[in-house]
Design a protein around this motif. Structure first.
Motif, PDB file in Angstrom:
ATOM      1  N   GLU A   5      -3.527  73.607  24.187  1.00  0.00           N
ATOM      2  CA  GLU A   5      -2.908  71.996  24.614  1.00  0.00           C
ATOM      3  C   GLU A   5      -2.375  71.513  23.055  1.00  0.00           C
ATOM      4  N   ARG A   6      -2.758  71.552  21.753  1.00  0.00           N
ATOM      5  CA  ARG A   6      -2.678  71.182  20.908  1.00  0.00           C
ATOM      6  C   ARG A   6      -0.878  71.555  20.354  1.00  0.00           C
ATOM      7  N   LEU A   7      -1.254  73.235  20.644  1.00  0.00           N
ATOM      8  CA  LEU A   7       0.218  73.883  20.562  1.00  0.00           C
ATOM      9  C   LEU A   7       1.588  73.695  21.235  1.00  0.00           C
ATOM     10  N   ARG A   8       1.484  73.232  22.411  1.00  0.00           N
ATOM     11  CA  ARG A   8       2.446  73.074  23.413  1.00  0.00           C
ATOM     12  C   ARG A   8       2.878  71.589  22.750  1.00  0.00           C
ATOM     13  N   ALA A   9       2.418  70.919  22.721  1.00  0.00           N
ATOM     14  CA  ALA A   9       2.259  69.866  22.268  1.00  0.00           C
ATOM     15  C   ALA A   9       3.165  69.222  20.369  1.00  0.00           C
ATOM     16  N   ARG A  10       3.115  69.915  19.709  1.00  0.00           N
ATOM     17  CA  ARG A  10       3.146  70.466  18.282  1.00  0.00           C
ATOM     18  C   ARG A  10       4.401  71.622  18.149  1.00  0.00           C
ATOM     19  N   LEU A  11       4.539  72.387  19.116  1.00  0.00           N
ATOM     20  CA  LEU A  11       5.609  73.158  19.146  1.00  0.00           C
ATOM     21  C   LEU A  11       5.816  73.502  20.321  1.00  0.00           C
ATOM     22  N   PRO A  12       6.269  72.158  20.953  1.00  0.00           N
ATOM     23  CA  PRO A  12       7.374  72.203  22.473  1.00  0.00           C
ATOM     24  C   PRO A  12       8.233  73.793  22.727  1.00  0.00           C
ATOM     25  N   HIS A  13       8.784  74.359  21.343  1.00  0.00           N
ATOM     26  CA  HIS A  13       9.797  75.386  21.355  1.00  0.00           C
ATOM     27  C   HIS A  13       9.385  76.525  21.084  1.00  0.00           C
ATOM     28  N   ALA A  14       7.446  77.177  21.555  1.00  0.00           N
ATOM     29  CA  ALA A  14       7.618  77.638  20.841  1.00  0.00           C
ATOM     30  C   ALA A  14       6.336  78.487  22.258  1.00  0.00           C
ATOM     31  N   ASP A  15       6.234  79.643  22.639  1.00  0.00           N
ATOM     32  CA  ASP A  15       5.311  79.809  23.343  1.00  0.00           C
ATOM     33  C   ASP A  15       3.810  80.673  23.286  1.00  0.00           C
ATOM     34  N   CYS A  16       2.704  79.610  23.634  1.00  0.00           N
ATOM     35  CA  CYS A  16       1.548  80.453  22.565  1.00  0.00           C
ATOM     36  C   CYS A  16       0.198  80.365  23.153  1.00  0.00           C
ATOM     37  N   VAL A  17      -0.490  81.137  23.680  1.00  0.00           N
ATOM     38  CA  VAL A  17      -1.296  81.940  23.869  1.00  0.00           C
ATOM     39  C   VAL A  17      -2.887  82.248  22.693  1.00  0.00           C
ATOM     40  N   ALA A  18      -3.641  81.166  23.736  1.00  0.00           N
ATOM     41  CA  ALA A  18      -4.887  81.544  22.526  1.00  0.00           C
ATOM     42  C   ALA A  18      -6.208  82.139  23.671  1.00  0.00           C
ATOM     43  N   LEU A  19      -6.158  83.927  23.030  1.00  0.00           N
ATOM     44  CA  LEU A  19      -7.317  84.492  23.962  1.00  0.00           C
ATOM     45  C   LEU A  19      -8.572  84.424  22.288  1.00  0.00           C
ATOM     46  N   PRO A  20      -9.705  84.992  23.107  1.00  0.00           N
ATOM     47  CA  PRO A  20     -10.933  85.208  22.702  1.00  0.00           C
ATOM     48  C   PRO A  20     -11.389  86.074  22.191  1.00  0.00           C
ATOM     49  N   LEU A  21     -11.775  86.685  21.102  1.00  0.00           N
ATOM     50  CA  LEU A  21     -11.613  87.770  20.176  1.00  0.00           C
ATOM     51  C   LEU A  21     -13.486  88.063  19.904  1.00  0.00           C
ATOM     52  N   SER A  25       5.668  83.358  20.738  1.00  0.00           N
ATOM     53  CA  SER A  25       6.565  83.295  20.669  1.00  0.00           C
ATOM     54  C   SER A  25       7.877  81.804  20.053  1.00  0.00           C
ATOM     55  N   GLY A  26       8.783  82.299  19.353  1.00  0.00           N
ATOM     56  CA  GLY A  26       9.404  81.394  19.399  1.00  0.00           C
ATOM     57  C   GLY A  26      10.155  81.033  17.686  1.00  0.00           C
ATOM     58  N   ARG A  27      10.656  82.056  17.297  1.00  0.00           N
ATOM     59  CA  ARG A  27      11.553  82.000  16.054  1.00  0.00           C
ATOM     60  C   ARG A  27      12.475  82.353  16.896  1.00  0.00           C
ATOM     61  N   HIS A  28      12.954  82.760  17.648  1.00  0.00           N
ATOM     62  CA  HIS A  28      14.221  82.423  18.088  1.00  0.00           C
ATOM     63  C   HIS A  28      14.854  80.929  18.005  1.00  0.00           C
ATOM     64  N   ASN A  29      13.793  80.114  18.281  1.00  0.00           N
ATOM     65  CA  ASN A  29      13.915  78.859  18.265  1.00  0.00           C
ATOM     66  C   ASN A  29      13.562  78.143  17.108  1.00  0.00           C
ATOM     67  N   GLU A  32       5.507  81.163  11.638  1.00  0.00           N
ATOM     68  CA  GLU A  32       3.938  81.040  11.544  1.00  0.00           C
ATOM     69  C   GLU A  32       3.431  79.827  10.346  1.00  0.00           C
ATOM     70  N   SER A  33       4.397  79.574   9.631  1.00  0.00           N
ATOM     71  CA  SER A  33       3.464  78.425   9.302  1.00  0.00           C
ATOM     72  C   SER A  33       3.481  76.921  10.106  1.00  0.00           C
ATOM     73  N   ASP A  34       4.449  77.512  10.654  1.00  0.00           N
ATOM     74  CA  ASP A  34       4.487  75.789  11.753  1.00  0.00           C
ATOM     75  C   ASP A  34       2.693  75.953  13.365  1.00  0.00           C
ATOM     76  N   VAL A  35       2.248  77.742  12.978  1.00  0.00           N
ATOM     77  CA  VAL A  35       2.083  77.725  14.015  1.00  0.00           C
ATOM     78  C   VAL A  35       0.507  77.552  13.027  1.00  0.00           C
ATOM     79  N   ARG A  36       0.448  77.703  12.094  1.00  0.00           N
ATOM     80  CA  ARG A  36      -1.211  77.481  11.330  1.00  0.00           C
ATOM     81  C   ARG A  36      -1.496  75.479  11.261  1.00  0.00           C
ATOM     82  N   LEU A  93      -2.689  85.978  13.788  1.00  0.00           N
ATOM     83  CA  LEU A  93      -1.740  85.670  13.891  1.00  0.00           C
ATOM     84  C   LEU A  93      -0.369  86.459  15.050  1.00  0.00           C
ATOM     85  N   VAL A  94      -0.312  86.579  15.815  1.00  0.00           N
ATOM     86  CA  VAL A  94       0.775  88.016  16.494  1.00  0.00           C
ATOM     87  C   VAL A  94       2.107  87.056  16.575  1.00  0.00           C
TER      88      VAL A  94
END
Length: 159
Positions: free
Chosen positions: A75-91, A106-110, A114-118, A130-131
């Motif tokens: 939810e945080r990633l969607r709110a802060r990075l609306p032009h990126a597609d993000c998925v969090a999975l447990p390891l 995925s969102g480099r094309h927009n 990585e610093s935005d995601v962090r 971070l993949v």
């Protein structure tokens, strides 16, 4: 401690781990411990009193003792990075690091990097990985393809 499961059910089927023990802690504000406790862990029973961890039945994990809801991470990633597609999975399964999570994005094309995601996750424990992907793989129903995403973490087999 007693593991509670239906002895008539096939053992290889994943199910939530439920335990019963006189040593269960009472809930905050409670006067008695619960008779049984659902752990939130999905397991496959491999024999009497033995099991293999498959994953979690919810999006709640603990990273260095801190509870993290992966739903809140997304939810945080969607709110802060609306032009990126993000998925969090447990390891799971790292005996040294314990439980952690990976963020596939995925969102480099927009213009997202990585610093935005962090930066978007600065209030959460850091992800283990971070993949950066050209595109997040999806199933035919449009959901993130968990198997394909986790497969990107495995090293390529030598030929």
């Amino acid at each position: 401690m007693t593991l509670l499961w239906d002895t008539g059910a096939p053992q290889e089927r994943a199910r939530e781990l439920v335990v019963r023990s006189p040593r269960l802690a009472r809930p905050e504000g409670g006067t008695r411990p619960p008779a049984r406790w659902a752990t939130g862990d999905l397991v496959e029973f491999t024999g009497d009193r033995t099991f293999r961890l498959v994953g979690r039945s919810s999006s709640l994990i603990k990273v260095n003792g801190v509870k993290v809801h992966l739903t809140h991470v997304e939810e945080r990633l969607r709110a802060r990075l609306p032009h990126a597609d993000c998925v969090a999975l447990p390891l799971t399964g790292d005996p040294l690091a314990g439980e952690g999570y990976a963020v596939f994005w995925s969102g480099r094309h927009n213009g997202v990097d990585e610093s935005d995601v962090r930066a978007a996750l600065r209030d959460f424990p850091s992800p283990s990985r971070l993949v950066d992907l050209a595109a997040v793989p999806r199933t035919v129903s449009g959901k993130p393809d968990r198997a394909a995403l986790l497969a990107t973490l495995r090293p390529a087999s030598p030929h």
